[in-house]
Design an enzyme around this catalytic site. Structure first.
Site, PDB file in Angstrom:
ATOM      1  N   ALA A  18      21.558  56.368  49.966  1.00  0.00           N
ATOM      2  CA  ALA A  18      20.825  57.628  50.103  1.00  0.00           C
ATOM      3  C   ALA A  18      21.806  58.786  50.110  1.00  0.00           C
ATOM      4  CB  ALA A  18      19.977  57.620  51.377  1.00  0.00           C
ATOM      5  N   ASN A  19      21.292  59.989  50.300  1.00  0.00           N
ATOM      6  CA  ASN A  19      22.128  61.180  50.410  1.00  0.00           C
ATOM      7  C   ASN A  19      21.611  62.046  51.552  1.00  0.00           C
ATOM      8  OD1 ASN A  19      20.062  63.108  49.224  1.00  0.00           O
ATOM      9  ND2 ASN A  19      20.345  61.725  47.479  1.00  0.00           N
ATOM     10  N   HIS A  20      22.292  63.157  51.787  1.00  0.00           N
ATOM     11  CA  HIS A  20      21.988  63.977  52.965  1.00  0.00           C
ATOM     12  C   HIS A  20      20.914  65.032  52.728  1.00  0.00           C
ATOM     13  CE1 HIS A  20      25.169  62.306  55.439  1.00  0.00           C
ATOM     14  NE2 HIS A  20      26.050  62.508  54.472  1.00  0.00           N
ATOM     15  N   SER A  21      20.287  65.063  51.570  1.00  0.00           N
ATOM     16  CA  SER A  21      19.319  66.121  51.290  1.00  0.00           C
ATOM     17  C   SER A  21      18.137  66.068  52.246  1.00  0.00           C
ATOM     18  CB  SER A  21      18.822  66.006  49.848  1.00  0.00           C
ATOM     19  OG  SER A  21      17.876  67.018  49.575  1.00  0.00           O
TER      20      SER A  21
ATOM     21  N   ALA B 182      17.717  65.833  45.244  1.00  0.00           N
ATOM     22  CA  ALA B 182      19.015  65.180  45.039  1.00  0.00           C
ATOM     23  C   ALA B 182      18.729  63.748  44.597  1.00  0.00           C
ATOM     24  CB  ALA B 182      19.830  65.202  46.330  1.00  0.00           C
TER      25      ALA B 182
END
Length: 423
Positions: A220-223, A287
């Site tokens: 995953a990412n931090h968005s 993102a």
């Protein structure tokens, strides 16, 4: 003053309260507005005080509550409140209050202030479904919107009794976001929010995709989705219809947006492919993961407890480049629809500065606009953002710093010239 400089901090905000049981939610809205630095004065109708008393409003706003035009007559308060306001939010707005606003009644402090003010007006209806769907109410709403009033769509859900349907007051978080969007929006000559997206439909993607590795873990990412959410609120305030593709976003749906939840990059690609030919603009603020698992494990990937240095090898493959595919699809169809806006978060590195990489990406992707931000300092989840908008050749067309709401309006300003002609 530029619209992107207007925020709730220091703004004089009137909060009107109609006579509905949902008035208790407005207390949380007032607290939120005050928390953002607004000078809030609550103007309840007399009937609303049957639900929430004046003492509550005075404690939260730190201002005396007036309901009648015959109070503070020497200061002509019913005129002064409206003249001094930077924003007027009415929540909840009953069917009766909508009717009085439509015909220009001024028989109490709230309706008189609404008639006087030239500030943006945001109205949040709340009532039973049958009342909301009645032709008289629908006509009143249509007329108010034609005049530039932002009338939010009510939420769908449980109402006062056992029945449910459209008619719930949106949650305070969504109302606060709508207030941010309205006060930052560009204005017309009369001071009302400019409805320059009326009749347009936008597909906005927000949040961050998740790529399953096994039944437990994912990439995953931090968005947080906050910038995409701000874009949705801003577009709605300016009159657009919004389809909001939400990738793992835990935020209240903007009132009036059609929310479409997705999880992975593949799911988002499928959704965008289905909808992009039906809208005027595609705004890719989500993102999207560049990589996903080559083979998702059917069971939890285990560690070898007998060997502390062992690490499982995880094979990855590229995900679809949704932005580039959308540009190519538009070209194959030979049309100008939809206008396409991409987003690029860069840090810089061996390949060049963050801006150099963004310029190269703009030329490579071919979108009408690319919104670039340097995330070296960290912007994920923050209230503010700083972006440069690049054209398809990588040339900078604007630079905006401020709240994510201000950035959203700046992006929409740049989008307007790229929208296809209305048939």
């Amino acid at each position: 003053m530029s619209s992107v400089l207007r925020t709730l901090a220091g703004a004089r905000v009137l909060v009107g309260v109609g006579g509905g049981i949902a008035a208790y939610k407005t207390a949380h809205l007032v607290r939120g507005l005050v928390g953002e630095g607004a000078d809030v004065r609550v103007v309840p109708t007399a009937s609303s005080l049957e639900f929430v008393g004046a003492a509550t409003w005075e404690a939260l706003s730190h201002h005396e509550v007036l309901t009648s035009v015959f109070e503070d007559v020497d200061e002509v308060a019913h005129v002064r409140f409206g003249q001094e306001a930077d924003l007027l939010v009415i929540a909840p707005a009953t069917a009766d209050l909508l009717a009085r606003l439509r015909i220009g009644r001024a028989d109490d402090m709230l309706t008189a202030s609404a008639l006087v003010t030239r500030a943006p007006l945001v109205v949040a209806p709340a009532m039973h479904t049958e009342m909301w769907e009645h032709p008289s109410t629908r006509e009143n709403v249509a007329v108010l919107r034609e005049r530039g009033v932002t009338v939010l769509e009510p939420a769908v859900g449980r109402l006062t009794g056992p029945d449910s349907g459209p008619g719930r007051l949106p949650e305070p978080e969504a109302l606060l976001a709508a207030a941010r969007a309205a006060i930052a929006a560009p204005r017309d000559a009369a001071g009302a929010v400019r409805r320059d997206l009326l009749g347009r439909e936008l597909l906005i993607t927000a949040g961050g995709t998740r790529e399953d590795l096994d039944p437990v873990r994912f990439l995953a990412n931090h968005s947080s989705g906050k910038q995409g959410w701000a874009l949705a609120h801003a577009a709605l305030v300016r009159g657009a219809r919004v389809r909001l593709a939400a990738a793992n976003v835990d935020l209240e749906t903007p009132p009036g947006a059609q929310r479409l939840d997705v999880g992975s990059a593949a799911e988002l690609a499928e959704l965008v492919a289905e909808h992009r030919g039906q809208v005027d603009a595609l705004v890719m603020a989500a993102a999207v993961a560049d990589f996903t698992a080559a083979d998702r494990a059917d069971s939890k990937i285990k560690k070898d407890d007998g060997d502390e240095d062992s690490v499982p090898a995880i094979a990855l493959r590229r995900t679809q480049d949704i932005l580039r595919h959308s540009v190519l699809d538009r070209a194959e169809r030979g049309g100008a629809r939809p206008a396409i806006v991409g987003f690029a978060a860069e840090t810089g590195g061996e390949g060049g500065s963050a801006l150099d990489l963004a310029r190269a990406k703009a030329r490579r992707k071919g979108a009408d606009l690319l919104v670039f931000n340097d995330i070296t300092g960290g912007v994920f989840g923050a209230a503010d953002n700083s972006v440069r908008v690049l054209d398809r050749e990588g040339e900078e067309v604007s630079h905006t710093s401020g709240s994510k709401t201000a950035v959203a309006h700046a992006v929409l300003d740049e989008l307007l010239p790229h929208l296809p002609e209305v048939p």
